[in-house]
Each structure stands twice: as C-alpha cells, then as structure tokens.
Motif scaffolding. Structure first.
Motif, PDB file in Angstrom:
ATOM      1  N   LEU A  66      -2.613  -2.585  -5.949  1.00 40.59           N
ATOM      2  CA  LEU A  66      -1.969  -1.876  -7.052  1.00 40.59           C
ATOM      3  C   LEU A  66      -2.975  -1.275  -8.018  1.00 40.59           C
ATOM      4  N   LEU A  67      -4.037  -2.014  -8.328  1.00 43.38           N
ATOM      5  CA  LEU A  67      -4.958  -1.601  -9.389  1.00 43.38           C
ATOM      6  C   LEU A  67      -6.143  -0.789  -8.881  1.00 43.38           C
ATOM      7  N   GLY A  68      -6.390  -0.798  -7.582  1.00 42.56           N
ATOM      8  CA  GLY A  68      -7.424   0.061  -7.039  1.00 42.56           C
ATOM      9  C   GLY A  68      -8.810  -0.537  -6.964  1.00 42.56           C
ATOM     10  N   GLY A  69      -8.913  -1.844  -6.743  1.00 44.38           N
ATOM     11  CA  GLY A  69     -10.216  -2.497  -6.596  1.00 44.38           C
ATOM     12  C   GLY A  69     -10.005  -3.874  -6.011  1.00 44.38           C
ATOM     13  N   SER A  70     -11.107  -4.602  -5.805  1.00 44.98           N
ATOM     14  CA  SER A  70     -10.993  -5.941  -5.235  1.00 44.98           C
ATOM     15  C   SER A  70     -10.957  -7.002  -6.330  1.00 44.98           C
ATOM     16  N   MET A  71      -9.844  -7.702  -6.447  1.00 43.37           N
ATOM     17  CA  MET A  71      -9.744  -8.773  -7.425  1.00 43.37           C
ATOM     18  C   MET A  71     -10.595  -9.980  -7.020  1.00 43.37           C
ATOM     19  N   ALA A 123      -7.061  -0.854  -0.644  1.00 45.72           N
ATOM     20  CA  ALA A 123      -7.003  -0.030  -1.850  1.00 45.72           C
ATOM     21  C   ALA A 123      -7.282   1.433  -1.521  1.00 45.72           C
ATOM     22  N   VAL A 124      -8.259   1.699  -0.650  1.00 47.78           N
ATOM     23  CA  VAL A 124      -8.565   3.073  -0.237  1.00 47.78           C
ATOM     24  C   VAL A 124      -7.395   3.667   0.529  1.00 47.78           C
ATOM     25  N   MET A 125      -6.770   2.881   1.392  1.00 50.35           N
ATOM     26  CA  MET A 125      -5.617   3.366   2.148  1.00 50.35           C
ATOM     27  C   MET A 125      -4.465   3.719   1.214  1.00 50.35           C
ATOM     28  N   VAL A 126      -4.230   2.866   0.218  1.00 58.30           N
ATOM     29  CA  VAL A 126      -3.157   3.138  -0.756  1.00 58.30           C
ATOM     30  C   VAL A 126      -3.436   4.434  -1.508  1.00 58.30           C
ATOM     31  N   GLN A 127      -4.690   4.605  -1.942  1.00 59.39           N
ATOM     32  CA  GLN A 127      -5.038   5.835  -2.656  1.00 59.39           C
ATOM     33  C   GLN A 127      -4.878   7.057  -1.754  1.00 59.39           C
ATOM     34  N   GLY A 128      -5.247   6.924  -0.492  1.00 57.00           N
ATOM     35  CA  GLY A 128      -5.068   8.028   0.443  1.00 57.00           C
ATOM     36  C   GLY A 128      -3.612   8.416   0.611  1.00 57.00           C
ATOM     37  N   LEU A 129      -2.755   7.418   0.716  1.00 58.40           N
ATOM     38  CA  LEU A 129      -1.324   7.685   0.847  1.00 58.40           C
ATOM     39  C   LEU A 129      -0.762   8.337  -0.406  1.00 58.40           C
ATOM     40  N   GLN A 180     -15.314 -14.940   0.733  1.00 58.49           N
ATOM     41  CA  GLN A 180     -15.064 -14.014  -0.368  1.00 58.49           C
ATOM     42  C   GLN A 180     -15.382 -12.580   0.038  1.00 58.49           C
ATOM     43  N   ARG A 181     -16.440 -12.391   0.817  1.00 55.92           N
ATOM     44  CA  ARG A 181     -16.755 -11.049   1.307  1.00 55.92           C
ATOM     45  C   ARG A 181     -15.653 -10.505   2.209  1.00 55.92           C
ATOM     46  N   HIS A 182     -15.062 -11.390   2.994  1.00 55.38           N
ATOM     47  CA  HIS A 182     -13.949 -10.956   3.848  1.00 55.38           C
ATOM     48  C   HIS A 182     -12.803 -10.441   2.990  1.00 55.38           C
ATOM     49  N   TRP A 183     -12.465 -11.180   1.941  1.00 53.01           N
ATOM     50  CA  TRP A 183     -11.403 -10.737   1.041  1.00 53.01           C
ATOM     51  C   TRP A 183     -11.770  -9.415   0.375  1.00 53.01           C
ATOM     52  N   ILE A 184     -13.024  -9.321  -0.098  1.00 50.86           N
ATOM     53  CA  ILE A 184     -13.458  -8.109  -0.795  1.00 50.86           C
ATOM     54  C   ILE A 184     -13.347  -6.894   0.116  1.00 50.86           C
ATOM     55  N   ALA A 185     -13.851  -7.020   1.336  1.00 51.85           N
ATOM     56  CA  ALA A 185     -13.795  -5.904   2.279  1.00 51.85           C
ATOM     57  C   ALA A 185     -12.360  -5.512   2.590  1.00 51.85           C
ATOM     58  N   THR A 186     -11.519  -6.517   2.836  1.00 51.20           N
ATOM     59  CA  THR A 186     -10.114  -6.236   3.166  1.00 51.20           C
ATOM     60  C   THR A 186      -9.411  -5.553   2.012  1.00 51.20           C
ATOM     61  N   GLU A 187      -9.625  -6.053   0.801  1.00 57.28           N
ATOM     62  CA  GLU A 187      -8.955  -5.478  -0.375  1.00 57.28           C
ATOM     63  C   GLU A 187      -9.422  -4.056  -0.649  1.00 57.28           C
ATOM     64  N   LEU A 188     -10.702  -3.791  -0.466  1.00 55.80           N
ATOM     65  CA  LEU A 188     -11.194  -2.435  -0.699  1.00 55.80           C
ATOM     66  C   LEU A 188     -10.641  -1.464   0.343  1.00 55.80           C
TER      67      LEU A 188
END
Length: 265
Positions: free
Chosen positions: A88-93, A159-165, A148-156
């Motif tokens: 929703l917010l456009g970054g990795s929490m 987030a990019v896919m959401v912005q693209g849509l 944590q890196r796995h979460w960060i990569a997945t969330e980013l």
C-alpha cells in the motif's frame, strides 16, 4: 529519558490490547484508503490528498506496532501486516523494521541511519529527506538477516508491481493516491525523525522529544509521544497518552517538540 528517572513508572499493564483496540489499529489505514477512493470517485482532489496522507500516517503507525510486536498479534500476523502495508505505501516495511531496531539499540549513534537526519538543521534535513527511504533500504539490506532480506526483496517486488498496475490502469484516483504517497515518503523523515529527535545527542538522557498537546497528539495519530516510546517501546501507540500522564506524575516530563524550534532551523 533515562531509565533511572522512569524506574517507578508502571507500564506493564499498558501492554495488553483489547480485541476492539486491535481491530481499530488494523482498520485505520484501510478506512483512510477507502476515504481516498471515495474522494477520487467524486473528484474531490483536496480530500483525496488528505485521506491518502492519513493512510500513509496510519500505515506507519500500524507498521511501527508490528515492528515492536505491540499490535496484539502473533509473529506471522505482524509479518502479514507489514507485507500488506508495504504494497500500500510503496516500500518495504521489513526494511524499516531492521533500521528501526538498530535505531532503538543505539539511538543517534554515528551508524544510526534512521536517526542521522536529526543532526542537521531544518533546511539541510529537508533537502536530505527524499534520500532517506533509499538509505533505509540499503542499510536494511546490508544488515538484515537472510530471512529479513527475503521479506525485503519480496515486498519491493510487490510494491513495484502495484505501482506498475496503478500507472498502467490510467485511473486518476489511483494516480492521485500514488503521487501523494510519493511525496509522503519523501518528506516522512521530517516529522517522523527530525522533529522528534532534533537537538538530541547520542547517549543523552533525553534522547527524544514529545508533546502534551491534545491537538498535536490527535494530528500525529499519537506518534509524537516519541520520548515515551523510546523509554518503553513495547507499549502500544494507543496507550502512550496514558503512559505520558504517568511519566509526568513522576516529574520526568521529556522536552517538547516545540522547544527551541526557531533557533534550530
């Protein structure tokens, strides 16, 4: 605030959240999103911007609770909350979680990337604020665990896919929300870090500032009780006002966010 000054403050009874309080916390950013969508549908653009900004603020509040496991959820629930809010917010929490815990461990130290902006004057901090999200993500990737890196990569990626849509959809309402969130991300370090830590130094007894204004507390969704949060980070945000009353009763009121503001610009 030093631990010695708050050793007599009762706080453990403030940790528990009722089912209603948990539900309210989780619904706040979603209700703001709904308000933004409705505002866009009726073409009320000022209201859309306001509601989108509120969604960002509430989203940070809820994410912050997830960082500290103070939402009344199990670990998997906290991770799920951070994942949804990342989209929703456009970054990795989860990235912010990494740097936020480092911020608490050694607040305003030289390697505290989250708190670093507080060492600058107003104008320099404002100019550096847009780089803050990038610095957070880079530091989190550098110091995060494999999980944590796995979460960060997945969330980013999400987030990019959401912005693209959003931008592919051509829907003005969604674009307006996205643009507001870009601005909010670029400026978030000013109220979220600079204002509540300005003038403080590493290992100060008063490492953060706070407010006693009911209006400011309401406008900031309770997150400007920042000194209280640093003293007792496990206390949920919705209980920080009560914690502030108890700290005041002990005679250890922290410095105000309004103190000496003009001279430190």
């Amino acid at each position: 605030m030093s631990d010695a000054r708050n050793s007599q403050v009762e706080w453990r009874d403030l940790l528990a959240l009722s089912h209603r309080e948990i539900l309210v916390e989780l619904l706040m950013p979603l209700l703001a999103l709904a308000a933004a969508l409705i505002a866009g549908a009726v073409r009320c653009w000022p209201l859309l911007v306001l509601a989108s900004a509120m969604m960002f603020m509430f989203g940070l509040r809820v994410s912050h609770g997830a960082f500290h496991r103070s939402l009344g959820l199990r670990k998997g629930g906290n991770d799920a909350v951070m994942f949804v809010l990342s989209a929703l917010l456009g970054g990795s929490m989860h990235a912010i979680e990494v740097t936020h815990h480092r911020h608490h461990r050694d607040c305003l130290a030289d390697d505290d990337v989250e708190g670093h902006i507080a060492s600058h004057g107003f104008w320099r901090a404002l100019l550096e604020s847009p780089r803050y999200p990038l610095a957070i993500h880079l530091q989190a990737w550098r110091h995060g665990t494999q999980g944590q890196r796995h979460w960060i990569a997945t969330e980013l990626i999400v987030a990019v896919m959401v912005q693209g849509l959003i931008w592919k959809s051509g829907i003005g309402t969604l674009k307006g929300i996205a643009l507001t969130l870009y601005a909010a991300n670029a400026l978030a370090a000013m109220p979220g870090i600079w204002l509540v830590h300005r003038g403080c130094r590493h290992r100060d007894s008063d490492i953060a500032r706070s407010t006693r204004s009911r209006l400011v507390t309401w406008l900031s969704a309770g997150m400007f009780h920042h000194a209280e949060h640093h003293a007792f980070p496990a206390v949920p945000t919705c209980h920080l006002s009560e914690l502030a009353h108890r700290i005041d009763a002990q005679g250890s009121t922290p410095p105000s966010i309004a103190d000496d503001f003009a001279s430190r610009k």
